[in-house]
Design a protein around this motif. Structure first.
Motif, PDB file in Angstrom:
ATOM      1  N   VAL A 107       0.544  -1.387  -0.050  1.00  0.00           N
ATOM      2  CA  VAL A 107      -0.039  -0.054  -0.082  1.00  0.00           C
ATOM      3  C   VAL A 107       0.886   1.269   0.166  1.00  0.00           C
ATOM      4  O   VAL A 107       2.045   1.389   1.074  1.00  0.00           O
ATOM      5  CB  VAL A 107      -0.938  -0.085   1.282  1.00  0.00           C
ATOM      6  N   SER A 108       0.407   2.228  -1.075  1.00  0.00           N
ATOM      7  CA  SER A 108       1.419   3.458  -0.986  1.00  0.00           C
ATOM      8  C   SER A 108       1.360   4.102   0.573  1.00  0.00           C
ATOM      9  O   SER A 108       0.533   4.016   1.205  1.00  0.00           O
ATOM     10  CB  SER A 108       0.937   4.289  -1.867  1.00  0.00           C
ATOM     11  N   VAL A 109       2.676   4.558   0.714  1.00  0.00           N
ATOM     12  CA  VAL A 109       2.909   5.138   2.261  1.00  0.00           C
ATOM     13  C   VAL A 109       1.632   6.111   2.555  1.00  0.00           C
ATOM     14  O   VAL A 109       1.392   6.205   3.578  1.00  0.00           O
ATOM     15  CB  VAL A 109       4.202   5.915   2.048  1.00  0.00           C
ATOM     16  N   PHE A 110       1.482   7.197   1.879  1.00  0.00           N
ATOM     17  CA  PHE A 110       0.435   7.976   1.972  1.00  0.00           C
ATOM     18  C   PHE A 110      -0.903   7.376   2.566  1.00  0.00           C
ATOM     19  O   PHE A 110      -1.529   7.862   3.409  1.00  0.00           O
ATOM     20  CB  PHE A 110       0.142   9.123   0.856  1.00  0.00           C
ATOM     21  N   HIS A 111      -1.124   6.420   1.762  1.00  0.00           N
ATOM     22  CA  HIS A 111      -2.379   5.617   2.360  1.00  0.00           C
ATOM     23  C   HIS A 111      -2.350   4.596   3.335  1.00  0.00           C
ATOM     24  O   HIS A 111      -3.344   4.423   4.050  1.00  0.00           O
ATOM     25  CB  HIS A 111      -3.140   5.124   1.047  1.00  0.00           C
ATOM     26  N   ALA A 112      -1.084   4.194   3.616  1.00  0.00           N
ATOM     27  CA  ALA A 112      -0.855   3.078   4.590  1.00  0.00           C
ATOM     28  C   ALA A 112      -1.477   3.175   5.859  1.00  0.00           C
ATOM     29  O   ALA A 112      -2.006   2.371   6.643  1.00  0.00           O
ATOM     30  CB  ALA A 112       0.581   2.749   4.615  1.00  0.00           C
ATOM     31  N   TYR A 113      -1.325   4.475   6.572  1.00  0.00           N
ATOM     32  CA  TYR A 113      -1.658   4.885   7.785  1.00  0.00           C
ATOM     33  C   TYR A 113      -3.301   4.950   7.913  1.00  0.00           C
ATOM     34  O   TYR A 113      -3.689   4.931   9.103  1.00  0.00           O
ATOM     35  CB  TYR A 113      -1.055   6.262   8.258  1.00  0.00           C
ATOM     36  N   GLN A 114      -4.039   4.944   6.906  1.00  0.00           N
ATOM     37  CA  GLN A 114      -5.560   4.743   7.097  1.00  0.00           C
ATOM     38  C   GLN A 114      -5.907   3.424   7.031  1.00  0.00           C
ATOM     39  O   GLN A 114      -7.075   3.115   7.239  1.00  0.00           O
ATOM     40  CB  GLN A 114      -6.137   5.277   5.913  1.00  0.00           C
ATOM     41  N   HIS A 115      -4.827   2.458   6.640  1.00  0.00           N
ATOM     42  CA  HIS A 115      -5.349   1.058   6.702  1.00  0.00           C
ATOM     43  C   HIS A 115      -5.373   0.485   8.492  1.00  0.00           C
ATOM     44  O   HIS A 115      -4.776   0.998   9.417  1.00  0.00           O
ATOM     45  CB  HIS A 115      -4.404   0.315   5.810  1.00  0.00           C
ATOM     46  N   GLN A 116      -6.029  -0.727   8.503  1.00  0.00           N
ATOM     47  CA  GLN A 116      -5.855  -1.289   9.782  1.00  0.00           C
ATOM     48  C   GLN A 116      -4.523  -1.770  10.271  1.00  0.00           C
ATOM     49  O   GLN A 116      -3.841  -1.857   9.531  1.00  0.00           O
ATOM     50  CB  GLN A 116      -6.784  -2.520   9.820  1.00  0.00           C
ATOM     51  N   TRP A 117      -4.211  -1.573  11.527  1.00  0.00           N
ATOM     52  CA  TRP A 117      -2.940  -1.750  12.028  1.00  0.00           C
ATOM     53  C   TRP A 117      -2.323  -3.169  11.414  1.00  0.00           C
ATOM     54  O   TRP A 117      -0.904  -3.067  11.065  1.00  0.00           O
ATOM     55  CB  TRP A 117      -2.857  -2.095  13.477  1.00  0.00           C
ATOM     56  N   ALA A 118      -2.919  -4.202  11.590  1.00  0.00           N
ATOM     57  CA  ALA A 118      -2.244  -5.426  10.946  1.00  0.00           C
ATOM     58  C   ALA A 118      -2.151  -5.461   9.509  1.00  0.00           C
ATOM     59  O   ALA A 118      -1.161  -6.239   9.062  1.00  0.00           O
ATOM     60  CB  ALA A 118      -3.341  -6.636  11.450  1.00  0.00           C
ATOM     61  N   CYS A 119      -2.936  -4.765   8.597  1.00  0.00           N
ATOM     62  CA  CYS A 119      -2.780  -4.495   7.406  1.00  0.00           C
ATOM     63  C   CYS A 119      -1.454  -3.390   6.965  1.00  0.00           C
ATOM     64  O   CYS A 119      -0.535  -3.882   6.162  1.00  0.00           O
ATOM     65  CB  CYS A 119      -4.144  -3.814   6.655  1.00  0.00           C
ATOM     66  N   GLN A 120      -1.354  -2.650   8.087  1.00  0.00           N
ATOM     67  CA  GLN A 120      -0.017  -1.952   7.701  1.00  0.00           C
ATOM     68  C   GLN A 120       1.094  -2.737   8.092  1.00  0.00           C
ATOM     69  O   GLN A 120       2.127  -2.630   7.500  1.00  0.00           O
ATOM     70  CB  GLN A 120      -0.018  -0.794   8.995  1.00  0.00           C
TER      71      GLN A 120
END
Length: 137
Positions: A107-120
Motif C-alpha cells: 500500500v502506498s505510504v500516504f495511504h498506509a496509515y489509514q489502513h488497519q494496524w495488521a494491514c499496515q
C-alpha cells in the motif's frame, strides 16, 4: 491478514467501494484515468475509466498488461492505495493466476496509515522486501 482486518479496510475506503460514484456517467463518457507507472514515475500504460466508481478491474487489467511485457523470470512490486484489497481479490476470485506468485503487493505510504494496524504490518512498503525507499506517491 485475517479477513476481519481486510473487511475493515474495505469498508473504510472510498476507493474500495465500487458502488460509490465519484463522477456520473450521465454527463461523462470517461469518469477518470488510472495509470500504471514505473518506480521512476514514468507512465507505462494509461486507461480511461468508463464506469462510475473505482473498479478493481482497471488495476487488474494494467497489472496483466505489465506481465505481458516483462520477462517471465521477473517479479514486480505493486504499490496501490488499496493494494491489500487487490491482493485479496487476486486469490479470492482467481485473478492473475499465471503471475500472482511473481507479485508483491503493498500500500502506498500516504495511504498506509489509514489502513488497519495488521494491514499496515503486512502491506507497508517499508516492511515488505523489494520496495526499498519507494513510497508509491
Amino acid at each position: 491478514v485475517p479477513n476481519s482486518v481486510l473487511d475493515g479496510c474495505e469498508s473504510s475506503f472510498i476507493a474500495a467501494d465500487e458502488k460509490r460514484e465519484k463522477a456520473s456517467t450521465t454527463f461523462f463518457d470517461d469518469t477518470g484515468l488510472v495509470a500504471l507507472i514505473c518506480r521512476h514515475d514514468f507512465v507505462l500504460w494509461l486507461a480511461n475509466m468508463t464506469s462510475a466508481g473505482e473498479r478493481q478491474y482497471y488495476a487488474l487489467a494494467l497489472i496483466d498488461k505489465l506481465f505481458q511485457h516483462i520477462p517471465t523470470t521477473w517479479r514486480a512490486g505493486i504499490l496501490y492505495d488499496i493494494g491489500c484489497q487487490i491482493h485479496r481479490s487476486v486469490y479470492r476470485w482467481g485473478f492473475l493466476t499465471e503471475v500472482r506468485d511473481r507479485i508483491a503487493f503493498a500500500v502506498s505510504v500516504f495511504h498506509a496509515y489509514q489502513h488497519q494496524w495488521a494491514c499496515q504490518l503486512c502491506y507497508h512498503p517499508r516492511k515488505c522486501d523489494g520496495f526499498g525507499c519507494s513510497d508509491g506517491e
